[in-house]
Design a protein around this motif. Structure first.
Motif, PDB file in Angstrom:
ATOM      1  N   ASP A   1       0.755  -1.222  -0.117  1.00  0.00           N
ATOM      2  CA  ASP A   1      -0.042   0.065   0.015  1.00  0.00           C
ATOM      3  C   ASP A   1       0.780   1.328  -0.104  1.00  0.00           C
ATOM      4  O   ASP A   1       2.005   1.220   0.643  1.00  0.00           O
ATOM      5  CB  ASP A   1      -0.871  -0.124   1.277  1.00  0.00           C
ATOM      6  CG  ASP A   1      -2.199  -0.811   1.215  1.00  0.00           C
ATOM      7  OD1 ASP A   1      -2.237  -1.535  -0.119  1.00  0.00           O
ATOM      8  OD2 ASP A   1      -2.723  -1.206   2.257  1.00  0.00           O
ATOM      9  N   ARG A   2       0.358   2.252  -0.531  1.00  0.00           N
ATOM     10  CA  ARG A   2       0.861   3.464  -0.906  1.00  0.00           C
ATOM     11  C   ARG A   2      -0.007   4.631  -0.061  1.00  0.00           C
ATOM     12  O   ARG A   2      -1.173   4.990  -0.928  1.00  0.00           O
ATOM     13  CB  ARG A   2       1.519   3.979  -1.916  1.00  0.00           C
ATOM     14  CG  ARG A   2       2.581   3.045  -2.534  1.00  0.00           C
ATOM     15  CD  ARG A   2       3.121   3.514  -3.730  1.00  0.00           C
ATOM     16  NE  ARG A   2       4.367   2.763  -4.014  1.00  0.00           N
ATOM     17  CZ  ARG A   2       5.601   3.505  -4.769  1.00  0.00           C
ATOM     18  NH1 ARG A   2       5.503   4.402  -5.045  1.00  0.00           N
ATOM     19  NH2 ARG A   2       6.541   2.471  -4.731  1.00  0.00           N
TER      20      ARG A   2
ATOM     21  N   ILE B   1      11.647   2.534   7.838  1.00  0.00           N
ATOM     22  CA  ILE B   1      12.536   3.589   7.721  1.00  0.00           C
ATOM     23  C   ILE B   1      11.824   4.808   8.169  1.00  0.00           C
ATOM     24  O   ILE B   1      10.438   4.924   7.655  1.00  0.00           O
ATOM     25  CB  ILE B   1      12.993   3.885   6.336  1.00  0.00           C
ATOM     26  CG1 ILE B   1      14.058   2.982   5.864  1.00  0.00           C
ATOM     27  CG2 ILE B   1      13.687   5.453   6.122  1.00  0.00           C
ATOM     28  CD1 ILE B   1      14.423   3.402   4.465  1.00  0.00           C
ATOM     29  N   TYR B   2      11.883   5.394   9.351  1.00  0.00           N
ATOM     30  CA  TYR B   2      10.996   6.540   9.962  1.00  0.00           C
ATOM     31  C   TYR B   2      11.878   7.687   9.799  1.00  0.00           C
ATOM     32  O   TYR B   2      12.708   7.942  10.297  1.00  0.00           O
ATOM     33  CB  TYR B   2      10.503   6.062  11.343  1.00  0.00           C
ATOM     34  CG  TYR B   2       9.770   7.329  12.215  1.00  0.00           C
ATOM     35  CD1 TYR B   2       8.624   7.773  11.599  1.00  0.00           C
ATOM     36  CD2 TYR B   2      10.279   8.058  13.155  1.00  0.00           C
ATOM     37  CE1 TYR B   2       7.828   8.769  12.156  1.00  0.00           C
ATOM     38  CE2 TYR B   2       9.766   9.059  13.677  1.00  0.00           C
ATOM     39  CZ  TYR B   2       8.503   9.356  13.282  1.00  0.00           C
ATOM     40  OH  TYR B   2       7.711  10.514  13.570  1.00  0.00           O
ATOM     41  N   MET B   3      11.170   8.688   9.150  1.00  0.00           N
ATOM     42  CA  MET B   3      11.692  10.181   9.223  1.00  0.00           C
ATOM     43  C   MET B   3      10.584  10.886   9.702  1.00  0.00           C
ATOM     44  O   MET B   3       9.663  11.418   9.562  1.00  0.00           O
ATOM     45  CB  MET B   3      11.900  10.704   7.828  1.00  0.00           C
ATOM     46  CG  MET B   3      12.267  11.908   7.502  1.00  0.00           C
ATOM     47  SD  MET B   3      12.576  12.559   5.922  1.00  0.00           S
ATOM     48  CE  MET B   3      13.881  11.255   5.453  1.00  0.00           C
TER      49      MET B   3
ATOM     50  N   LEU C   1       7.161   8.423   6.552  1.00  0.00           N
ATOM     51  CA  LEU C   1       7.897   9.758   6.158  1.00  0.00           C
ATOM     52  C   LEU C   1       7.044  10.875   6.578  1.00  0.00           C
ATOM     53  O   LEU C   1       6.049  11.212   5.789  1.00  0.00           O
ATOM     54  CB  LEU C   1       8.491   9.963   4.765  1.00  0.00           C
ATOM     55  CG  LEU C   1       9.303   8.789   4.288  1.00  0.00           C
ATOM     56  CD1 LEU C   1       9.723   9.152   2.630  1.00  0.00           C
ATOM     57  CD2 LEU C   1      10.616   8.290   5.212  1.00  0.00           C
ATOM     58  N   ASP C   2       7.421  11.639   7.553  1.00  0.00           N
ATOM     59  CA  ASP C   2       6.530  12.952   7.991  1.00  0.00           C
ATOM     60  C   ASP C   2       7.010  14.103   7.241  1.00  0.00           C
ATOM     61  O   ASP C   2       8.536  14.489   7.747  1.00  0.00           O
ATOM     62  CB  ASP C   2       6.603  12.980   9.483  1.00  0.00           C
ATOM     63  CG  ASP C   2       5.362  13.847   9.969  1.00  0.00           C
ATOM     64  OD1 ASP C   2       4.944  14.467   9.208  1.00  0.00           O
ATOM     65  OD2 ASP C   2       5.059  13.846  11.178  1.00  0.00           O
TER      66      ASP C   2
ATOM     67  N   CYS D   1      10.609   2.547  -5.742  1.00  0.00           N
ATOM     68  CA  CYS D   1      10.606   1.638  -4.487  1.00  0.00           C
ATOM     69  C   CYS D   1       9.393   0.686  -4.107  1.00  0.00           C
ATOM     70  O   CYS D   1       8.324   0.881  -4.510  1.00  0.00           O
ATOM     71  CB  CYS D   1      10.951   2.357  -3.141  1.00  0.00           C
ATOM     72  SG  CYS D   1      11.241   1.321  -2.012  1.00  0.00           S
ATOM     73  N   SER D   2       9.620  -0.562  -3.905  1.00  0.00           N
ATOM     74  CA  SER D   2       8.605  -1.590  -3.917  1.00  0.00           C
ATOM     75  C   SER D   2       7.924  -1.943  -2.613  1.00  0.00           C
ATOM     76  O   SER D   2       6.869  -2.587  -2.554  1.00  0.00           O
ATOM     77  CB  SER D   2       9.348  -3.010  -4.457  1.00  0.00           C
ATOM     78  OG  SER D   2      10.234  -3.328  -3.229  1.00  0.00           O
ATOM     79  N   CYS D   3       8.528  -1.423  -1.592  1.00  0.00           N
ATOM     80  CA  CYS D   3       7.828  -1.480  -0.341  1.00  0.00           C
ATOM     81  C   CYS D   3       6.575  -0.537   0.076  1.00  0.00           C
ATOM     82  O   CYS D   3       6.469   0.349  -0.628  1.00  0.00           O
ATOM     83  CB  CYS D   3       8.885  -1.180   0.842  1.00  0.00           C
ATOM     84  SG  CYS D   3       9.591   0.292   0.906  1.00  0.00           S
ATOM     85  N   GLY D   4       6.254  -0.747   1.179  1.00  0.00           N
ATOM     86  CA  GLY D   4       4.832   0.105   1.612  1.00  0.00           C
ATOM     87  C   GLY D   4       5.411   1.376   1.884  1.00  0.00           C
ATOM     88  O   GLY D   4       6.339   1.571   2.471  1.00  0.00           O
ATOM     89  N   MET D   5       4.259   2.582   1.881  1.00  0.00           N
ATOM     90  CA  MET D   5       4.686   3.754   2.307  1.00  0.00           C
ATOM     91  C   MET D   5       3.468   4.498   2.823  1.00  0.00           C
ATOM     92  O   MET D   5       2.216   4.347   2.373  1.00  0.00           O
ATOM     93  CB  MET D   5       5.072   4.591   0.910  1.00  0.00           C
ATOM     94  CG  MET D   5       6.333   4.117   0.053  1.00  0.00           C
ATOM     95  SD  MET D   5       6.623   5.244  -1.299  1.00  0.00           S
ATOM     96  CE  MET D   5       7.764   4.233  -2.228  1.00  0.00           C
TER      97      MET D   5
END
Length: 498
Positions: free
Chosen positions: A337-338, A368-370, A440-441, A462-466
């Motif tokens: 999911d995106r 990865i958390y921004m 990502l915030d 990029c293939s992962c969830g976002m």
């Protein structure tokens, strides 16, 4: 009497811990109205604003016209010193200013719970209340939603002093700036108009410079080839004119060689003339410089998680730190999911992200958390973590940083990276994990424009969830297919819809 112009002449500046100067021999003039200061991360944009407002002193050169100046920093960790005085002011102008920017009377008491967008409006409002001769603002639209951005633009348009703005907001620079200063490690150039006009001019300049250099290099190479041919001819002629090996009694042969020497004596002179032409061509090729550009672009090696969901949360409520509560429905995110999380400032987007992060179905190291913002101390720790990586991982991380437009050597020599550089370092650290999920915030905040475009392209592949929070609608439209929106439903109720 207020100054009409801020003049910077021959300014040099270096930080004590940096091996190279940040600014070298900078000369620029800033009239009334706003000037955009644009360039890659690490080029000295924030440093220039602090020099212009007297927070830093130049190592060499002069700065005139900055007697009454204010600098609004990127970070809003602490409330501005003038905020309390502004809130105590009871005059009509301050009420109009607070109303225009939506600054509530209790913002100082609630500073720790305010969104960064609310803090930014209060910071700039306090600066405008002072009505300084010089106002330098670093990334004014960071964290602002559409309504807050419109309010800010309206307030800034009424400022009549000398303004300097560092921003990655192309629309803001086009709307408010009468000129733009392009700042890079190679120097600084002032262009009339906003960002779009500057970029159009720079593209023409780059194409022209490239053509000039190509011609200079072709001319130089042609002369070098001609020199090689002439030297070979001269060597052959020299051998032909040599009397070595000829019998002293062979007077006819010696006479012919003597005649050749007399009639062909200008070869050396012509060769020396050619050498002079080559020297001039070498200088022309060297002078025909083209601004160095770096490859900008990265790949994020994300991985699709094999679990059914990244998180699954039943409907519930979250306290907002005041009387309000955020109500949300059942929330499910699947591995590919995106999702865009949107809503006005202060409605709890970051609060919801924190709650989701605490209830994930995947390992923390594959995330990865921004965050929306990091303090200077947090940024310094991120840099220290990168410096402590094994050699091969450090090299990989620095490749990412370089491809996002920052110079690795300069960054590694620093002790306090800029907010934009911190975001790049976080991505570089995360790339080694092959993440399942990116949270990502406001990821584009503090990044220069080439880096924003590179990040957008990398995330698209990029293939992962976002799960992305941003006020940049173009950024979200390019990357997400689902939207969760938070809206105020009443004085004490906020609701998330999906």
């Amino acid at each position: 009497m207020p100054h009409e112009t801020l003049s910077i002449r021959g300014v040099d500046f270096s930080y004590p811990s940096a091996p190279q100067p940040v600014i070298t021999d900078l000369t620029a003039s800033f009239p009334k109205g706003f000037t955009g200061v644009v360039g890659p991360n690490g080029a000295g944009k924030s440093t220039l604003l602090q020099l212009a407002t007297g927070l830093l002193s130049p190592d060499a050169g002069t700065i005139d016209g900055a007697d009454n100046a204010i600098y609004c920093a990127q970070r809003t960790d602490e409330p501005p010193g003038d905020l309390e005085r502004m809130l105590d002011d009871t005059g009509a102008p301050v009420f109009a200013l607070r109303g225009a920017l939506g600054i509530e009377w209790d913002v100082l008491e609630r500073w720790e719970t305010l969104s960064h967008g609310e803090r930014k409006r209060a910071q700039i409002g306090a600066a405008l209340w002072r009505n300084p001769d010089v106002l330098a603002i670093d990334e004014p639209t960071n964290h602002l939603d559409a309504d807050a951005r419109s309010r800010l633009l309206n307030a800034l348009s009424r400022y009549t002093g000398i303004g300097l703005i560092v921003s990655h907001d192309r629309q803001l620079l086009d709307e408010i700036c009468g000129q733009c200063l392009w700042l890079s490690p190679g120097g600084a150039t002032m262009y009339p108009g906003g960002y779009s006009a500057m970029q159009a001019t720079r593209e023409v300049e780059a194409a022209t410079a490239s053509r000039v250099r190509e011609k200079a290099v072709r001319d130089r190479n042609a002369l070098r080839r001609e020199e090689t041919v002439r030297r070979e001819q001269e060597a052959k002629s020299h051998r032909a004119r040599s009397k070595r090996g000829i019998s002293n009694k062979d007077h006819d042969a010696k006479g012919k060689i003597h005649h050749m020497r007399v009639t062909d004596g200008g070869g050396g002179k012509r060769l020396r003339q050619l050498e002079g032409r080559i020297e001039r061509a070498e200088q022309a090729a060297e002078d025909a410089t083209v601004e160095k550009t770096y490859r900008v672009g990265i790949e994020l090696p994300g991985t699709v998680c094999k679990r059914d969901t990244l998180f699954s949360l039943p409907a519930g409520e979250l306290p907002m730190g005041d009387a309000r509560r955020l109500r949300y429905p059942d929330l499910v995110m699947r591995p590919a999911d995106r999702i865009a999380l949107t809503g006005a400032n202060g409605l709890g987007k970051s609060t919801l992200l924190d709650f989701i992060r605490a209830n994930l179905n995947v390992e923390a190291e594959r995330i990865i958390y921004m965050p929306q913002e990091l303090t200077a101390a947090q940024g310094a720790k991120v840099l220290a973590d990168v410096k402590a990586l094994p050699k091969d991982e450090l090299g990989h991380a620095m490749t990412v940083v370089s491809c996002l437009g920052s110079r690795p050597a300069q960054l590694l020599d620093s002790n306090e990276p800029s907010p934009g550089e911190v975001r790049k370092l976080l991505l570089a650290l995360g790339m080694t994990k092959r993440p399942y999920l990116l949270i990502l915030d406001e990821p584009t905040n503090h990044l220069d424009l080439p880096s924003v475009e590179a990040l957008e392209a990398a995330l698209a592949a990029c293939s992962c969830g976002m799960l992305l929070v941003s006020h940049d609608s173009r950024f979200l439209d390019a990357l997400t297919s689902t939207q969760w929106r938070i809206e105020a439903e009443g004085a004490d109720s906020i609701v998330l819809t999906d």
